[in-house]
Design a protein around this motif. Structure first.
Motif, PDB file in Angstrom:
ATOM      1  N   ASP A 265       0.873  -1.186   0.000  1.00  0.00           N
ATOM      2  CA  ASP A 265       0.000   0.000   0.000  1.00  0.00           C
ATOM      3  C   ASP A 265       0.906   1.231   0.000  1.00  0.00           C
ATOM      4  N   VAL A 266       1.204   1.748  -1.184  1.00  0.00           N
ATOM      5  CA  VAL A 266       2.171   2.832  -1.330  1.00  0.00           C
ATOM      6  C   VAL A 266       1.458   4.144  -1.597  1.00  0.00           C
ATOM      7  N   GLN A 267       2.244   5.232  -1.601  1.00  0.00           N
ATOM      8  CA  GLN A 267       1.674   6.528  -1.916  1.00  0.00           C
ATOM      9  C   GLN A 267       1.419   6.654  -3.412  1.00  0.00           C
ATOM     10  N   GLU A 268       0.450   7.483  -3.762  1.00  0.00           N
ATOM     11  CA  GLU A 268       0.078   7.690  -5.149  1.00  0.00           C
ATOM     12  C   GLU A 268       1.290   8.137  -5.965  1.00  0.00           C
ATOM     13  N   GLY A 269       1.506   7.461  -7.101  1.00  0.00           N
ATOM     14  CA  GLY A 269       2.611   7.824  -7.983  1.00  0.00           C
ATOM     15  C   GLY A 269       3.895   7.070  -7.722  1.00  0.00           C
ATOM     16  N   CYS A 270       3.936   6.261  -6.676  1.00  0.00           N
ATOM     17  CA  CYS A 270       5.144   5.482  -6.383  1.00  0.00           C
ATOM     18  C   CYS A 270       5.372   4.448  -7.488  1.00  0.00           C
ATOM     19  N   ARG A 271       6.612   4.291  -7.922  1.00  0.00           N
ATOM     20  CA  ARG A 271       6.951   3.383  -9.016  1.00  0.00           C
ATOM     21  C   ARG A 271       7.613   2.107  -8.501  1.00  0.00           C
ATOM     22  N   ALA A 272       7.463   1.019  -9.251  1.00  0.00           N
ATOM     23  CA  ALA A 272       8.167  -0.232  -8.991  1.00  0.00           C
ATOM     24  C   ALA A 272       9.386  -0.288  -9.901  1.00  0.00           C
ATOM     25  N   ILE A 273      10.579  -0.390  -9.299  1.00  0.00           N
ATOM     26  CA  ILE A 273      11.836  -0.350 -10.045  1.00  0.00           C
ATOM     27  C   ILE A 273      12.625  -1.627  -9.748  1.00  0.00           C
ATOM     28  N   GLY A 274      12.882  -2.431 -10.777  1.00  0.00           N
ATOM     29  CA  GLY A 274      13.626  -3.672 -10.589  1.00  0.00           C
ATOM     30  C   GLY A 274      15.122  -3.502 -10.830  1.00  0.00           C
ATOM     31  N   PHE A 275      15.879  -4.487 -10.360  1.00  0.00           N
ATOM     32  CA  PHE A 275      17.315  -4.530 -10.672  1.00  0.00           C
ATOM     33  C   PHE A 275      17.753  -5.987 -10.742  1.00  0.00           C
ATOM     34  N   TRP A 276      18.764  -6.245 -11.545  1.00  0.00           N
ATOM     35  CA  TRP A 276      19.474  -7.513 -11.556  1.00  0.00           C
ATOM     36  C   TRP A 276      20.784  -7.336 -12.301  1.00  0.00           C
ATOM     37  N   ALA A 277      21.690  -8.289 -12.141  1.00  0.00           N
ATOM     38  CA  ALA A 277      23.016  -8.183 -12.750  1.00  0.00           C
ATOM     39  C   ALA A 277      22.996  -8.738 -14.165  1.00  0.00           C
ATOM     40  N   ASP A 278      22.064  -8.254 -14.966  1.00  0.00           N
ATOM     41  CA  ASP A 278      21.891  -8.692 -16.346  1.00  0.00           C
ATOM     42  C   ASP A 278      21.324  -7.515 -17.146  1.00  0.00           C
ATOM     43  N   THR A 279      21.072  -7.719 -18.433  1.00  0.00           N
ATOM     44  CA  THR A 279      20.518  -6.651 -19.260  1.00  0.00           C
ATOM     45  C   THR A 279      19.170  -6.201 -18.706  1.00  0.00           C
ATOM     46  N   PRO A 280      19.001  -4.916 -18.432  1.00  0.00           N
ATOM     47  CA  PRO A 280      17.766  -4.458 -17.790  1.00  0.00           C
ATOM     48  C   PRO A 280      16.616  -4.311 -18.771  1.00  0.00           C
ATOM     49  N   ALA A 281      15.438  -4.674 -18.343  1.00  0.00           N
ATOM     50  CA  ALA A 281      14.221  -4.353 -19.081  1.00  0.00           C
ATOM     51  C   ALA A 281      13.804  -2.927 -18.731  1.00  0.00           C
ATOM     52  N   LEU A 282      12.682  -2.492 -19.277  1.00  0.00           N
ATOM     53  CA  LEU A 282      12.165  -1.153 -18.986  1.00  0.00           C
ATOM     54  C   LEU A 282      11.901  -0.997 -17.498  1.00  0.00           C
ATOM     55  N   SER A 283      12.223   0.191 -16.951  1.00  0.00           N
ATOM     56  CA  SER A 283      12.048   0.510 -15.523  1.00  0.00           C
ATOM     57  C   SER A 283      12.892  -0.378 -14.623  1.00  0.00           C
ATOM     58  N   MET A 284      14.088  -0.680 -15.102  1.00  0.00           N
ATOM     59  CA  MET A 284      15.036  -1.476 -14.318  1.00  0.00           C
ATOM     60  C   MET A 284      16.431  -0.874 -14.400  1.00  0.00           C
TER      61      MET A 284
END
Length: 512
Positions: A265-284
């Motif tokens: 339950d996050v604040q309005e407009g909060c984004r989900a941002i992924g990471f990994w030690a490989d080629t990033p997809a969008l928003s990563m």
């Protein structure tokens, strides 16, 4: 994701109004449980705010008596010491307390905390108290960047602090890392940012914290006895995402963490941002051709990635684990508006703490690595995956963990295993079943006093030297706690460093 042992919230208008340093804390009746670093800081702060405070600790030691004397001088009403004091909730000046502020390591099932729940007395941790005091009239309000995970927290917090400082901000690493947040709030320095390390214990007692950005680095079974099961452990880790303002940052390799973000339950407009030690997809954030790149906080993220650092900037031994930590720190910083050049400079400036994948020597082409901080299989997995072939020094106080998956996954890179510690049955059994071709030496059984960790470590290092050849790595990553033969994981790591130093001195002497 809800925990069955969750910390309930009771409606209390007085407590709900306590949202800043300048709120009316005067006369609030508080019981503080625990006289450690965080408990002492909480009691001292509450007295400064005008609360009436009783402190309780289960250990009646000379150190705690000295702390009690100090707290009484500054205005604490009463200090109760001894195991029996932890059984029941005390009165504060003859009345039921309004609030309990607990030290993070105390189990929710402990008598004093269970009675607080029964009497519907709200329980906060020192982190919840600190969040309520974060705003103060006439002072800058620090923004919180919060980090948790089974492993890698301290490194990532340190990297985040270094990046923020490289960008010219006043920033400090606080929380589980060692500096209580309450002490930082009372520091004359007005900080722009707190890089906050949070354990699952601390997160259990949080209600209203709202970080600028937050991250769960990784999860694996740990502290399941305290949390009464892995599901509850995950649920407490997930609390870090609640009320996050700008970015919930997650390890894209772990479905459990992705579920935490989806359920938060996050604040309005909060984004989900992924990471990994490989080629990033969008928003990563990820890695491309030796570069750490950002496809989340750049304008043209649909088509291109922005370079923020090089893999070589992440440390002397840039393992997958340290690269992931750096990506998480970079994501937190980018969420806070930090420019790429400061991310890179901060990673370059960062000096990692001792005992975590720490190279200590190189002899005849053999790399000696101290990873004493790897106190569970998940942490050891990260370091074993970084080297090949490996002479592995392992073992200690196992806490009942299962070594089968760890041994099975890495058996092909193991040249030999030297077993230390006194609680080794599980490790030896896993090695016999899943790595039957790998030579195993039980070092402890060959030492006269099994509790003498220094002798055990010297024998292990000597045996490792005997077995090692050029291009081998001798890795001391025990996958177990240290208290059977050492004072702490740091003591164990120092014993390894000292034993290797003695070996190097002997090799040099023999060559002279």
């Amino acid at each position: 994701m809800k925990a069955s042992n969750e910390n309930p919230i009771y409606h209390n208008e007085r407590l709900e109004a306590l949202t800043s340093w300048d709120s009316d804390w005067q006369g609030l009746r508080v019981v503080v449980t625990g006289l450690g670093v965080s408990g002492f800081s909480a009691a001292d702060t509450l007295v400064e705010l005008g609360a009436r405070v009783v402190v309780v600790d289960g250990k009646d030691s000379q150190e705690n008596r000295s702390k009690a004397d100090t707290l009484k001088i500054v205005g604490v009403t009463e200090v109760l010491l001894g195991e029996i004091a932890m059984d029941t909730l005390p009165l504060v000046e003859g009345q039921k307390p309004d609030l309990v502020v607990t030290s993070p390591g105390l189990r929710p099932s402990l008598g004093i905390l269970a009675e607080a729940v029964d009497q519907q007395v709200q329980i906060w941790g020192d982190v919840e108290l600190a969040w309520r005091l974060n705003q103060r009239e006439g002072r800058k309000t620090p923004q919180w960047l919060c980090i948790t995970g089974t492993n890698g927290k301290t490194t990532t917090v340190g990297m985040t602090e270094s990046i923020l400082q490289a960008a010219g901000y006043k920033a400090i690493a606080v929380g589980n890392v060692g500096t209580p947040i309450l002490d930082a709030l009372r520091d004359p320095v007005e900080y722009d940012f707190f890089a906050v390390e949070l354990s699952s214990f601390q997160l259990h007692w949080i209600h209203s914290m709202s970080p600028l950005a937050s991250v769960v680095l990784n999860v694996a079974e740990d502290h399941v006895d305290w949390h009464e099961g892995y599901a509850n452990y995950l649920a407490d880790k997930a609390r870090i995402y609640e009320h996050t303002q700008l970015a919930c940052i997650f390890n894209a390799n772990q479905p459990e963490i992705i579920s935490m973000v989806e359920d938060a339950d996050v604040q309005e407009g909060c984004r989900a941002i992924g990471f990994w030690a490989d080629t990033p997809a969008l928003s990563m954030l990820g890695v491309v051709e030796g570069l750490l790149v950002d496809r989340a906080f750049t304008e043209n993220r649909q088509k291109e990635a922005l370079e923020v650092a090089e893999v070589a900037d992440t440390g002397e031994l840039p393992t997958k684990h340290t690269v992931e930590n750096a990506l998480a720190a970079a994501a937190l910083a980018r969420a806070a508006g930090i420019e790429p050049r400061a991310v890179q400079q901060g990673l370059k400036n960062f000096q990692p703490g001792a005992h975590r994948i720490q190279p200590v020597a190189n002899t005849h082409g053999v790399l000696w690595v101290n990873d004493s901080k790897a106190t569970n299989p998940h942490a050891t997995n990260a370091s074993l995956a970084s080297f090949n072939p490996v002479i592995w020094i392992a073992g200690g106080l196992s806490k009942g963990v299962d070594y089968a998956e760890l041994v099975s996954q890495h058996q092909q890179r193991l040249k030999a295993v030297l077993v230390i510690g006194t609680d080794t049955a599980g490790l030896l059994s896993a090695l016999k079943e899943h790595a039957p071709e790998v030579p195993v030496v039980d070092i402890t059984s060959g030492v006269e006093d099994s509790s003498d960790g220094q002798s055990v470590m010297r024998q292990a290092v000597a045996k490792a030297h005997e077995l090692s050849e050029q291009n081998d790595t001798v890795l001391m990553a025990p996958a177990a706690a240290s208290m059977d033969q050492f004072v702490s994981y740091a003591d164990r790591g120092n014993a390894f460093i000292d034993a290797v130093a003695e070996l190097v001195e002997k090799i040099n002497s023999d060559r002279a």
